[in-house]
Scaffold this motif. Structure first.
Motif, mmCIF file in Angstrom:
data_model
loop_
_atom_site.group_PDB
_atom_site.id
_atom_site.type_symbol
_atom_site.label_atom_id
_atom_site.label_comp_id
_atom_site.label_asym_id
_atom_site.label_seq_id
_atom_site.Cartn_x
_atom_site.Cartn_y
_atom_site.Cartn_z
ATOM 1 N N ASP A 1 -4.589 -1.085 -0.557
ATOM 2 C CA ASP A 1 -4.692 -1.413 0.863
ATOM 3 C C ASP A 1 -5.950 -2.256 1.120
ATOM 4 N N PHE A 2 -6.055 -2.766 2.340
ATOM 5 C CA PHE A 2 -7.137 -3.698 2.674
ATOM 6 C C PHE A 2 -8.528 -3.072 2.569
ATOM 7 N N PRO A 3 -8.738 -1.847 3.047
ATOM 8 C CA PRO A 3 -10.079 -1.259 2.892
ATOM 9 C C PRO A 3 -10.529 -1.170 1.437
ATOM 10 N N HIS A 4 -9.605 -0.861 0.529
ATOM 11 C CA HIS A 4 -9.961 -0.827 -0.886
ATOM 12 C C HIS A 4 -10.263 -2.240 -1.412
ATOM 13 N N MET A 5 -9.590 -3.251 -0.881
ATOM 14 C CA MET A 5 -9.902 -4.634 -1.246
ATOM 15 C C MET A 5 -11.331 -4.980 -0.845
ATOM 16 N N VAL A 6 -11.691 -4.619 0.383
ATOM 17 C CA VAL A 6 -13.038 -4.904 0.879
ATOM 18 C C VAL A 6 -14.079 -4.215 0.009
ATOM 19 N N ALA A 7 -13.821 -2.947 -0.322
ATOM 20 C CA ALA A 7 -14.767 -2.191 -1.133
ATOM 21 C C ALA A 7 -14.903 -2.773 -2.530
ATOM 22 N N ARG A 8 -13.788 -3.205 -3.095
ATOM 23 C CA ARG A 8 -13.828 -3.742 -4.462
ATOM 24 C C ARG A 8 -14.568 -5.081 -4.501
ATOM 25 N N GLN A 9 -14.313 -5.910 -3.523
ATOM 26 C CA GLN A 9 -15.011 -7.202 -3.493
ATOM 27 C C GLN A 9 -16.510 -6.994 -3.254
ATOM 28 N N LYS A 10 -16.854 -6.027 -2.442
ATOM 29 C CA LYS A 10 -18.267 -5.734 -2.192
ATOM 30 C C LYS A 10 -18.937 -5.233 -3.460
ATOM 31 N N GLN A 11 -18.217 -4.413 -4.239
ATOM 32 C CA GLN A 11 -18.783 -3.843 -5.459
ATOM 33 C C GLN A 11 -18.973 -4.892 -6.549
ATOM 34 N N TYR A 12 -17.945 -5.732 -6.753
ATOM 35 C CA TYR A 12 -17.962 -6.645 -7.895
ATOM 36 C C TYR A 12 -18.413 -8.065 -7.560
ATOM 37 N N ARG A 13 -18.386 -8.432 -6.293
ATOM 38 C CA ARG A 13 -18.839 -9.769 -5.869
ATOM 39 C C ARG A 13 -18.170 -10.881 -6.688
ATOM 40 N N PHE A 14 -16.860 -10.843 -6.718
ATOM 41 C CA PHE A 14 -16.120 -11.867 -7.447
ATOM 42 C C PHE A 14 -16.325 -13.231 -6.795
ATOM 43 N N PRO A 15 -16.375 -14.296 -7.586
ATOM 44 C CA PRO A 15 -16.639 -15.637 -7.038
ATOM 45 C C PRO A 15 -15.383 -16.324 -6.511
ATOM 46 N N TRP A 16 -14.590 -15.593 -5.764
ATOM 47 C CA TRP A 16 -13.418 -16.176 -5.119
ATOM 48 C C TRP A 16 -13.186 -15.470 -3.790
ATOM 49 N N ILE A 17 -12.480 -16.135 -2.921
ATOM 50 C CA ILE A 17 -12.054 -15.534 -1.659
ATOM 51 C C ILE A 17 -10.874 -14.618 -1.958
ATOM 52 N N TYR A 18 -10.912 -13.416 -1.387
ATOM 53 C CA TYR A 18 -9.898 -12.396 -1.664
ATOM 54 C C TYR A 18 -9.082 -12.173 -0.399
ATOM 55 N N LYS B 1 0.833 -1.207 0.000
ATOM 56 C CA LYS B 1 0.000 0.000 0.000
ATOM 57 C C LYS B 1 0.865 1.254 0.000
ATOM 58 N N SER B 2 2.150 1.100 0.342
ATOM 59 C CA SER B 2 3.060 2.246 0.299
ATOM 60 C C SER B 2 3.367 2.652 -1.137
ATOM 61 N N THR B 3 3.264 1.681 -2.053
ATOM 62 C CA THR B 3 3.494 1.959 -3.469
ATOM 63 C C THR B 3 2.215 2.452 -4.134
ATOM 64 N N TYR B 4 1.101 1.741 -3.870
ATOM 65 C CA TYR B 4 -0.205 2.126 -4.391
ATOM 66 C C TYR B 4 -1.210 2.088 -3.245
#
Length: 201
Positions: A83-100, A76-79
């Motif tokens: 970071d983890f909060p953005h991971m949570v938000a992205r998975q919530k938005q797209y509902r990918f069929p895998w564990i992230y 997350k220091s590079t991008y």
């Protein structure tokens, strides 16, 4: 010693937090036919460009005993978007069929020798590596893709036949290593398939 996990090697164990609030260990993720582990992230155009193809692969092969698990090891220091909060938000938005999963320490990326995002590792039911590399030959613009090496490998694994092409080079952005320049790669990292060994057909 190769930087990236060699074919036939056992999957390195891990225990990592996921965007669903749970923590997962390797053995509980494996399906009857094996497991697809892929290193991914939130921002990379090669990831975002091919996520829907990866979704289709997961929807096809998870019911056949090959679940998918995505791991974000980017710093997350590079991008900051990785970071983890953005991971949570992205998975919530797209509902990918895998564990992230989040590999904040980058220890799992180092253990597997992840080179790029995305980089796929396919393991059989005994968690032995049978395929590693890319999914598509053009993950950034899937309309120009001509082959899906991941789907071919998974079809072979499900059918119980040898993987036709077990090794390809992943295509994407390099993993963003903490404390390093955005384009830095470990000195041991190299192409999985040397130029001299690539098909010209």
């Amino acid at each position: 010693m190769s930087f990236t996990l060699p074919l036939g090697a056992s999957a390195p164990p891990f225990t990592l937090p996921a965007t669903d609030g749970a923590t997962y260990s390797l053995p509980q993720l494996c399906g009857p036919k094996g497991l697809v582990v892929f290193f991914t992230c939130n921002h990379c155009p090669f990831v975002t460009g091919s996520d829907e193809v990866t979704r289709a692969s997961a929807q096809t092969f998870t019911p056949q005993g090959l679940p998918f698990v995505g791991i974000n090891s980017n710093s997350k220091s590079t991008y900051a978007d990785d970071d983890f909060p953005h991971m949570v938000a992205r998975q919530k938005q797209y509902r990918f069929p895998w564990i992230y999963l989040h590999d904040e320490s980058q220890a799992v990326a180092k253990a597997y020798g992840a080179l790029r995002t995305p980089h796929f590792f396919v393991f059989d039911h005994a968690l032995k590596l049978v395929y590693t590399g890319r999914a598509l030959d053009n993950p950034r613009d899937t309309s120009k893709a001509t082959i899906n090496d991941l789907d071919r490998a998974l079809a072979d694994l499900v059918a119980g036949v040898p993987i036709r092409t077990p090794l390809t080079n992943p295509i994407g952005c390099n993993v963003k290593w903490d404390g390093k320049d955005a384009h830095w790669m470990p000195p041991e990292a190299c192409d999985l398939v040397p130029a001299s060994a690539r098909s010209t057909t």
